[in-house]
Design a protein around this motif. Structure first.
Motif, mmCIF file in Angstrom:
data_model
loop_
_atom_site.group_PDB
_atom_site.id
_atom_site.type_symbol
_atom_site.label_atom_id
_atom_site.label_comp_id
_atom_site.label_asym_id
_atom_site.label_seq_id
_atom_site.Cartn_x
_atom_site.Cartn_y
_atom_site.Cartn_z
ATOM 1 N N PRO A 253 0.836 -1.209 0.000
ATOM 2 C CA PRO A 253 0.000 0.000 0.000
ATOM 3 C C PRO A 253 0.869 1.257 0.000
ATOM 4 O O PRO A 253 1.937 1.296 0.616
ATOM 5 C CB PRO A 253 -0.811 -0.123 1.294
ATOM 6 C CG PRO A 253 -0.006 -1.031 2.166
ATOM 7 C CD PRO A 253 0.678 -1.986 1.241
ATOM 8 N N GLU A 254 0.391 2.285 -0.720
ATOM 9 C CA GLU A 254 1.145 3.531 -0.806
ATOM 10 C C GLU A 254 1.021 4.314 0.495
ATOM 11 O O GLU A 254 -0.064 4.437 1.076
ATOM 12 C CB GLU A 254 0.644 4.372 -1.980
ATOM 13 C CG GLU A 254 0.912 3.722 -3.331
ATOM 14 C CD GLU A 254 0.418 4.576 -4.479
ATOM 15 O OE1 GLU A 254 1.078 4.582 -5.535
ATOM 16 O OE2 GLU A 254 -0.626 5.242 -4.313
ATOM 17 N N VAL A 255 2.146 4.900 0.898
ATOM 18 C CA VAL A 255 2.227 5.623 2.167
ATOM 19 C C VAL A 255 2.947 6.951 1.933
ATOM 20 O O VAL A 255 3.893 7.025 1.135
ATOM 21 C CB VAL A 255 2.982 4.800 3.238
ATOM 22 C CG1 VAL A 255 3.085 5.597 4.546
ATOM 23 C CG2 VAL A 255 2.290 3.480 3.486
ATOM 24 N N VAL A 256 2.500 7.982 2.607
ATOM 25 C CA VAL A 256 3.152 9.283 2.508
ATOM 26 C C VAL A 256 4.501 9.218 3.208
ATOM 27 O O VAL A 256 4.573 9.002 4.424
ATOM 28 C CB VAL A 256 2.279 10.382 3.137
ATOM 29 C CG1 VAL A 256 2.993 11.732 3.107
ATOM 30 C CG2 VAL A 256 0.934 10.478 2.414
ATOM 31 N N ALA A 257 5.566 9.393 2.419
ATOM 32 C CA ALA A 257 6.918 9.315 2.971
ATOM 33 C C ALA A 257 7.478 10.693 3.298
ATOM 34 O O ALA A 257 8.374 10.819 4.142
ATOM 35 C CB ALA A 257 7.842 8.604 1.991
ATOM 36 N N SER A 258 7.001 11.748 2.607
ATOM 37 C CA SER A 258 7.479 13.102 2.887
ATOM 38 C C SER A 258 6.446 14.106 2.397
ATOM 39 O O SER A 258 5.660 13.817 1.494
ATOM 40 C CB SER A 258 8.839 13.372 2.229
ATOM 41 O OG SER A 258 8.708 13.354 0.819
ATOM 42 N N VAL A 259 6.458 15.306 2.997
ATOM 43 C CA VAL A 259 5.573 16.395 2.601
ATOM 44 C C VAL A 259 6.427 17.647 2.460
ATOM 45 O O VAL A 259 7.127 18.035 3.410
ATOM 46 C CB VAL A 259 4.450 16.632 3.630
ATOM 47 C CG1 VAL A 259 3.525 17.742 3.134
ATOM 48 C CG2 VAL A 259 3.668 15.356 3.882
ATOM 49 N N GLN A 260 6.407 18.261 1.262
ATOM 50 C CA GLN A 260 7.188 19.469 1.006
ATOM 51 C C GLN A 260 6.259 20.646 0.754
ATOM 52 O O GLN A 260 5.224 20.508 0.102
ATOM 53 C CB GLN A 260 8.103 19.268 -0.210
ATOM 54 C CG GLN A 260 9.023 18.062 -0.101
ATOM 55 C CD GLN A 260 9.803 17.840 -1.373
ATOM 56 O OE1 GLN A 260 10.280 18.788 -2.001
ATOM 57 N NE2 GLN A 260 9.959 16.581 -1.769
ATOM 58 N N VAL A 261 6.619 21.808 1.259
ATOM 59 C CA VAL A 261 5.827 23.030 1.102
ATOM 60 C C VAL A 261 6.686 24.076 0.408
ATOM 61 O O VAL A 261 7.826 24.329 0.809
ATOM 62 C CB VAL A 261 5.339 23.555 2.472
ATOM 63 C CG1 VAL A 261 4.518 24.827 2.282
ATOM 64 C CG2 VAL A 261 4.527 22.487 3.188
ATOM 65 N N HIS A 262 6.127 24.702 -0.634
ATOM 66 C CA HIS A 262 6.839 25.739 -1.380
ATOM 67 C C HIS A 262 5.893 26.920 -1.636
ATOM 68 O O HIS A 262 4.672 26.750 -1.736
ATOM 69 C CB HIS A 262 7.351 25.202 -2.716
ATOM 70 C CG HIS A 262 8.296 24.065 -2.592
ATOM 71 N ND1 HIS A 262 9.617 24.220 -2.216
ATOM 72 C CD2 HIS A 262 8.114 22.724 -2.778
ATOM 73 C CE1 HIS A 262 10.211 23.042 -2.192
ATOM 74 N NE2 HIS A 262 9.315 22.111 -2.528
ATOM 75 N N GLY A 263 6.486 28.107 -1.773
ATOM 76 C CA GLY A 263 5.714 29.301 -2.125
ATOM 77 C C GLY A 263 5.210 30.104 -0.956
ATOM 78 O O GLY A 263 4.669 31.189 -1.140
ATOM 79 N N ASN A 264 5.370 29.615 0.250
ATOM 80 C CA ASN A 264 4.878 30.348 1.428
ATOM 81 C C ASN A 264 5.932 31.329 1.916
ATOM 82 O O ASN A 264 7.088 30.968 2.132
ATOM 83 C CB ASN A 264 4.498 29.371 2.545
ATOM 84 C CG ASN A 264 5.610 28.382 2.861
ATOM 85 O OD1 ASN A 264 6.275 27.868 1.955
ATOM 86 N ND2 ASN A 264 5.819 28.108 4.142
ATOM 87 N N ASN A 265 5.506 32.605 2.067
ATOM 88 C CA ASN A 265 6.409 33.647 2.563
ATOM 89 C C ASN A 265 6.045 34.091 3.967
ATOM 90 O O ASN A 265 6.916 34.312 4.808
ATOM 91 C CB ASN A 265 6.374 34.860 1.625
ATOM 92 C CG ASN A 265 6.911 34.534 0.244
ATOM 93 O OD1 ASN A 265 7.947 33.902 0.120
ATOM 94 N ND2 ASN A 265 6.196 34.953 -0.790
#
Length: 418
Positions: free
Chosen positions: A23-35
């Protein structure tokens, strides 16, 4: 040998047993564009964390939660694979577009600067309005505008002018990149303009709505308007609906070359229960000649299916139609005009400020409903002028002789609106 072949064939025909995919699992979460918003706050609003099971609905759910916070103008959530060797490990990439922010300097030494979201007043834009034309006086004021109040591509503006043309209004505009309509406009305004033909004030309270569709240089639109007009002691109530088509190949509208502009429109106006149709055509061509010189030809036609009230009749005369005559020298339900002009720029097209001279001949005729335009006398003006453009500023002055009216100076000064 034959027995070996038989064993191989049987083995190939048998289904291959593969283990169930992990089963697929969230391995990482990246955030971009936030100032202005820290990563931790974005992740808390998103509601997704490392170790969560990945489902097809996770991307849409995450995006909806971020948009529902009303802290971001746009959100994109993408699925990426965190490992080539293990396709079950999924990386979530969150791209956010924050609302406009401003940076405040530190108030005390050592304190970091602050990012503050801009409010409506701080996002307000101001554009000056200036125009002047013989017969209409000088109009001055400003347009106040708030950009993107209803999302990207929207604008709320408030034109406020005084002088020759007085106006106070509100206009809301929204553009669309996809769909059958590319622009929608709605507005309401109070207007007062001096009619140069009758030397009377034309006062209106009006609301309107318009939709357009652009196809490259071709643009088609439709408009509806409701107005209450006060003119010469009379009070009329108007309802109008119309459609128009425009083609414009001009790259530089200030000084076009080898281009055409044409606009045709039809409008049905109901005045206190009585309907009249109005038709209009304005066609212009710009032909490049030797060097920078350009030959400009124009033909205009306005007509109505019945008699129009004075404030709706077409005016002939002045800078915009028939130089050598005063503005509004002639008026009618049907008006035909044309001009031929030779423009000679005196400066390089690479300069910000460009100047030039021109010679021209204008002609036109007007008549009331029930008469033929071919039976009316033609009025002709011949003259020369100087003109200049600089970014959004334009001005022109001409001296022309009306064949049956003597010599007259016509002029125009203006700041292009947005």
């Amino acid at each position: 040998m034959i027995a070996a072949w038989l064993v191989t064939a049987v083995a190939l025909a048998m289904p291959v047993q593969t283990p169930d995919a992990a089963p697929e699992v969230v391995a990482s979460v990246q955030v971009h564009g936030n100032n202005a918003t820290p990563d931790a706050e974005v992740l808390a609003i998103a509601g997704v964390a490392v170790g969560d099971p990945f489902t097809p609905a996770l991307l849409d759910d995450t995006r909806e939660r971020l948009l529902a916070s009303r802290r971001f103008e746009g959100v994109t959530v993408l699925k990426r694979y965190a490992s080539i060797a293990d396709p079950s490990r999924i990386s979530i990439v969150i791209l956010v577009d924050e609302r406009p922010v401003r940076v405040e300097a530190a108030r005390t030494p050592g304190e970091p600067p602050r990012l503050v979201r801009r409010g409506w007043l701080r996002n307000l834009m101001v554009l000056p309005i200036l125009s002047a034309e013989d017969g209409y006086g000088v109009t001055y004021g400003a347009r106040l505008a708030d950009v993107d109040p209803l999302g990207r591509g929207s604008r709320l503006s408030f034109p406020l002018t005084w002088g020759g043309s007085k106006q106070a209004g509100a206009e809301l505009e929204r553009t669309f990149r996809t769909g059958p309509i590319t622009r929608v406009q709605v507005g309401a305004a109070l207007d007062r303009t001096r009619n140069p033909a009758f030397e009377l004030d034309d006062s209106r309270r009006r609301t309107w709505a318009r939709a357009e569709r652009a196809f490259g240089p071709l643009r088609a639109g439709g408009q509806m308007e409701w107005a209450r007009v006060s003119f010469d002691g009379a009070l009329d109530h108007l309802r109008s609906a119309g459609a128009d088509v425009t083609i414009d190949t001009r790259v530089d509208p200030a000084l076009p070359r080898n281009a055409v502009f044409a606009r045709a429109s039809w409008t049905r106006t109901t005045i206190d229960g009585e309907a009249v149709d109005r038709r209009s055509l304005d066609a212009r061509g710009y032909l490049g000649l030797v060097g920078q010189t350009v030959l400009v030809g124009r033909a205009a036609f306005d007509d109505a299916s019945g008699p129009l009230p004075p404030y709706l009749q077409t005016l002939l005369g002045g800078w915009s139609s028939l130089r050598g005559y005063r503005a509004g020298a002639f008026v009618g339900d049907t008006v035909v005009s044309g001009s031929l002009e030779w423009r000679v720029p005196l400066t390089s097209p690479l300069h910000v400020a460009r100047t030039g001279v021109s010679v021209f001949v204008d002609a036109g005729a007007a008549c009331p409903d029930g008469q033929r335009i071919v039976d009316q006398p033609a009025h002709v003006g011949v003259g020369a002028g100087v003109w200049a453009t600089a970014t959004v500023l334009r001005l022109g002055v001409s001296v022309a002789r009306g064949i049956d009216a003597g010599t007259r100076v016509n002029f125009e000064i203006g700041v292009l609106g947005f």
